[in-house]
Design a protein around this motif. Structure first.
Motif, PDB file in Angstrom:
ATOM      1  N   ILE A 131       0.860  -1.340  -0.191  1.00  0.00           N
ATOM      2  CA  ILE A 131      -0.037   0.021   0.070  1.00  0.00           C
ATOM      3  C   ILE A 131       1.017   1.331   0.038  1.00  0.00           C
ATOM      4  O   ILE A 131       0.400   2.259  -0.586  1.00  0.00           O
ATOM      5  CB  ILE A 131      -1.209  -0.110   1.141  1.00  0.00           C
ATOM      6  CG1 ILE A 131      -2.071   1.094   0.816  1.00  0.00           C
ATOM      7  CG2 ILE A 131      -0.078   0.146   2.543  1.00  0.00           C
ATOM      8  CD1 ILE A 131      -3.250   0.811   1.811  1.00  0.00           C
ATOM      9  N   ASN A 132       2.089   1.317   0.535  1.00  0.00           N
ATOM     10  CA  ASN A 132       2.902   2.212   0.666  1.00  0.00           C
ATOM     11  C   ASN A 132       3.697   2.592  -0.423  1.00  0.00           C
ATOM     12  O   ASN A 132       4.292   3.648  -0.643  1.00  0.00           O
ATOM     13  CB  ASN A 132       3.768   2.387   1.789  1.00  0.00           C
ATOM     14  CG  ASN A 132       4.921   1.275   1.683  1.00  0.00           C
ATOM     15  OD1 ASN A 132       4.625   0.286   0.948  1.00  0.00           O
ATOM     16  ND2 ASN A 132       5.962   1.332   2.239  1.00  0.00           N
ATOM     17  N   GLN A 133       3.390   1.882  -1.677  1.00  0.00           N
ATOM     18  CA  GLN A 133       4.283   1.918  -2.747  1.00  0.00           C
ATOM     19  C   GLN A 133       2.998   2.015  -4.113  1.00  0.00           C
ATOM     20  O   GLN A 133       3.440   2.062  -5.125  1.00  0.00           O
ATOM     21  CB  GLN A 133       5.046   0.729  -3.073  1.00  0.00           C
ATOM     22  CG  GLN A 133       6.181   0.591  -2.224  1.00  0.00           C
ATOM     23  CD  GLN A 133       6.940  -0.666  -2.658  1.00  0.00           C
ATOM     24  OE1 GLN A 133       6.628  -1.480  -3.457  1.00  0.00           O
ATOM     25  NE2 GLN A 133       8.004  -0.967  -1.899  1.00  0.00           N
ATOM     26  N   ARG A 134       1.747   2.440  -3.777  1.00  0.00           N
ATOM     27  CA  ARG A 134       0.705   2.539  -4.816  1.00  0.00           C
ATOM     28  C   ARG A 134      -0.066   3.583  -4.516  1.00  0.00           C
ATOM     29  O   ARG A 134      -0.432   4.098  -3.557  1.00  0.00           O
ATOM     30  CB  ARG A 134       0.054   1.197  -4.900  1.00  0.00           C
ATOM     31  CG  ARG A 134      -0.872   0.952  -4.028  1.00  0.00           C
ATOM     32  CD  ARG A 134      -1.554  -0.460  -4.432  1.00  0.00           C
ATOM     33  NE  ARG A 134      -2.746  -0.730  -3.190  1.00  0.00           N
ATOM     34  CZ  ARG A 134      -2.759  -1.708  -2.297  1.00  0.00           C
ATOM     35  NH1 ARG A 134      -1.649  -2.387  -2.381  1.00  0.00           N
ATOM     36  NH2 ARG A 134      -3.354  -1.648  -1.508  1.00  0.00           N
ATOM     37  N   MET A 135      -0.626   4.136  -5.670  1.00  0.00           N
ATOM     38  CA  MET A 135      -1.628   5.191  -5.722  1.00  0.00           C
ATOM     39  C   MET A 135      -3.019   4.423  -6.601  1.00  0.00           C
ATOM     40  O   MET A 135      -2.517   3.715  -7.315  1.00  0.00           O
ATOM     41  CB  MET A 135      -1.398   6.544  -6.474  1.00  0.00           C
ATOM     42  CG  MET A 135      -0.130   7.202  -5.679  1.00  0.00           C
ATOM     43  SD  MET A 135       0.455   8.798  -6.336  1.00  0.00           S
ATOM     44  CE  MET A 135       0.947   8.421  -8.000  1.00  0.00           C
ATOM     45  N   GLY A 136      -4.023   4.982  -5.916  1.00  0.00           N
ATOM     46  CA  GLY A 136      -5.190   4.545  -6.745  1.00  0.00           C
ATOM     47  C   GLY A 136      -6.266   3.920  -5.804  1.00  0.00           C
ATOM     48  O   GLY A 136      -6.280   4.409  -4.617  1.00  0.00           O
ATOM     49  N   PRO A 137      -7.385   3.665  -6.209  1.00  0.00           N
ATOM     50  CA  PRO A 137      -7.561   3.051  -7.493  1.00  0.00           C
ATOM     51  C   PRO A 137      -7.941   4.126  -8.580  1.00  0.00           C
ATOM     52  O   PRO A 137      -8.372   4.920  -8.443  1.00  0.00           O
ATOM     53  CB  PRO A 137      -8.683   1.608  -7.267  1.00  0.00           C
ATOM     54  CG  PRO A 137      -9.669   2.552  -6.260  1.00  0.00           C
ATOM     55  CD  PRO A 137      -8.460   3.474  -5.281  1.00  0.00           C
ATOM     56  N   TYR A 138      -7.802   3.647  -9.738  1.00  0.00           N
ATOM     57  CA  TYR A 138      -7.991   4.340 -11.022  1.00  0.00           C
ATOM     58  C   TYR A 138      -8.887   3.339 -11.675  1.00  0.00           C
ATOM     59  O   TYR A 138      -8.883   2.244 -11.806  1.00  0.00           O
ATOM     60  CB  TYR A 138      -6.839   4.702 -11.699  1.00  0.00           C
ATOM     61  CG  TYR A 138      -5.885   5.595 -11.012  1.00  0.00           C
ATOM     62  CD1 TYR A 138      -6.154   7.038 -10.918  1.00  0.00           C
ATOM     63  CD2 TYR A 138      -4.823   5.089 -10.572  1.00  0.00           C
ATOM     64  CE1 TYR A 138      -5.446   7.870 -10.276  1.00  0.00           C
ATOM     65  CE2 TYR A 138      -3.922   5.996  -9.643  1.00  0.00           C
ATOM     66  CZ  TYR A 138      -4.292   7.275  -9.529  1.00  0.00           C
ATOM     67  OH  TYR A 138      -3.515   8.286  -8.853  1.00  0.00           O
ATOM     68  N   ALA A 139     -10.001   4.009 -12.625  1.00  0.00           N
ATOM     69  CA  ALA A 139     -10.997   3.489 -13.397  1.00  0.00           C
ATOM     70  C   ALA A 139     -10.039   2.806 -14.789  1.00  0.00           C
ATOM     71  O   ALA A 139     -10.822   1.807 -15.048  1.00  0.00           O
ATOM     72  CB  ALA A 139     -11.908   4.185 -13.886  1.00  0.00           C
ATOM     73  N   SER A 140      -9.169   3.153 -15.118  1.00  0.00           N
ATOM     74  CA  SER A 140      -8.506   2.591 -16.382  1.00  0.00           C
ATOM     75  C   SER A 140      -6.918   2.652 -16.167  1.00  0.00           C
ATOM     76  O   SER A 140      -6.395   3.320 -15.290  1.00  0.00           O
ATOM     77  CB  SER A 140      -8.884   3.510 -17.685  1.00  0.00           C
ATOM     78  OG  SER A 140      -8.118   4.679 -17.417  1.00  0.00           O
ATOM     79  N   GLU A 141      -6.304   1.924 -17.161  1.00  0.00           N
ATOM     80  CA  GLU A 141      -4.971   1.821 -17.105  1.00  0.00           C
ATOM     81  C   GLU A 141      -4.339   3.121 -17.470  1.00  0.00           C
ATOM     82  O   GLU A 141      -3.266   3.539 -16.842  1.00  0.00           O
ATOM     83  CB  GLU A 141      -4.454   0.729 -18.264  1.00  0.00           C
ATOM     84  CG  GLU A 141      -2.959   0.594 -18.293  1.00  0.00           C
ATOM     85  CD  GLU A 141      -2.576  -0.508 -19.265  1.00  0.00           C
ATOM     86  OE1 GLU A 141      -1.348  -0.754 -19.287  1.00  0.00           O
ATOM     87  OE2 GLU A 141      -3.256  -1.054 -19.964  1.00  0.00           O
ATOM     88  N   GLU A 142      -5.026   3.741 -18.450  1.00  0.00           N
ATOM     89  CA  GLU A 142      -4.406   5.055 -18.781  1.00  0.00           C
ATOM     90  C   GLU A 142      -4.621   6.230 -17.686  1.00  0.00           C
ATOM     91  O   GLU A 142      -3.476   6.824 -17.564  1.00  0.00           O
ATOM     92  CB  GLU A 142      -5.542   5.691 -20.074  1.00  0.00           C
ATOM     93  CG  GLU A 142      -5.071   7.172 -20.276  1.00  0.00           C
ATOM     94  CD  GLU A 142      -5.944   7.568 -21.603  1.00  0.00           C
ATOM     95  OE1 GLU A 142      -5.541   8.844 -22.041  1.00  0.00           O
ATOM     96  OE2 GLU A 142      -6.678   6.761 -22.082  1.00  0.00           O
ATOM     97  N   ASP A 143      -5.470   6.118 -16.964  1.00  0.00           N
ATOM     98  CA  ASP A 143      -5.695   6.977 -15.720  1.00  0.00           C
ATOM     99  C   ASP A 143      -4.368   6.453 -14.674  1.00  0.00           C
ATOM    100  O   ASP A 143      -3.771   7.418 -14.130  1.00  0.00           O
ATOM    101  CB  ASP A 143      -7.001   6.960 -14.802  1.00  0.00           C
ATOM    102  CG  ASP A 143      -8.050   7.625 -15.635  1.00  0.00           C
ATOM    103  OD1 ASP A 143      -7.801   8.207 -16.782  1.00  0.00           O
ATOM    104  OD2 ASP A 143      -9.205   7.232 -15.414  1.00  0.00           O
ATOM    105  N   ALA A 144      -4.209   5.326 -14.830  1.00  0.00           N
ATOM    106  CA  ALA A 144      -3.308   4.873 -13.646  1.00  0.00           C
ATOM    107  C   ALA A 144      -1.746   5.360 -14.050  1.00  0.00           C
ATOM    108  O   ALA A 144      -0.682   5.902 -13.594  1.00  0.00           O
ATOM    109  CB  ALA A 144      -2.984   3.402 -13.352  1.00  0.00           C
ATOM    110  N   ARG A 145      -1.455   5.149 -15.491  1.00  0.00           N
ATOM    111  CA  ARG A 145      -0.514   6.003 -16.099  1.00  0.00           C
ATOM    112  C   ARG A 145      -0.083   7.360 -15.799  1.00  0.00           C
ATOM    113  O   ARG A 145       1.012   7.770 -15.949  1.00  0.00           O
ATOM    114  CB  ARG A 145      -0.415   5.320 -17.575  1.00  0.00           C
ATOM    115  CG  ARG A 145      -0.014   4.233 -18.110  1.00  0.00           C
ATOM    116  CD  ARG A 145       0.251   3.982 -19.409  1.00  0.00           C
ATOM    117  NE  ARG A 145       0.284   2.795 -20.000  1.00  0.00           N
ATOM    118  CZ  ARG A 145       1.479   1.947 -19.617  1.00  0.00           C
ATOM    119  NH1 ARG A 145       2.449   2.390 -19.220  1.00  0.00           N
ATOM    120  NH2 ARG A 145       1.266   0.623 -19.942  1.00  0.00           N
TER     121      ARG A 145
END
Length: 63
Positions: free
Chosen positions: A25-39
């Motif tokens: 959890i300390n190495q991630r942001m999100g959640p995002y609805a799509s791969e593009e949003d995560a990128r």
């Protein structure tokens, strides 16, 4: 498959999108609805921070 596995996250260490919460959890942001949003996680964070700073300034000036 749980609902979390259908959402995208951004790994801040590898700077790669991940489907589902794979990283600690300390190495991630999100959640995002799509791969593009995560990128685009860093861009989204920067835009949100700018908007919050503008709102905060307006709120402070309204006192």
């Amino acid at each position: 498959m749980s609902n979390n596995n259908k959402q995208w996250y951004f790994n801040t260490v590898t700077e790669q999108p991940e489907l589902g919460p794979q990283s600690p959890i300390n190495q991630r942001m999100g959640p995002y609805a799509s791969e593009e949003d995560a990128r685009n996680a860093w861009k989204i964070v920067a835009q949100r921070n700018k908007e919050w700073e503008e709102q905060d300034t307006k709120w402070k000036n309204a006192k």
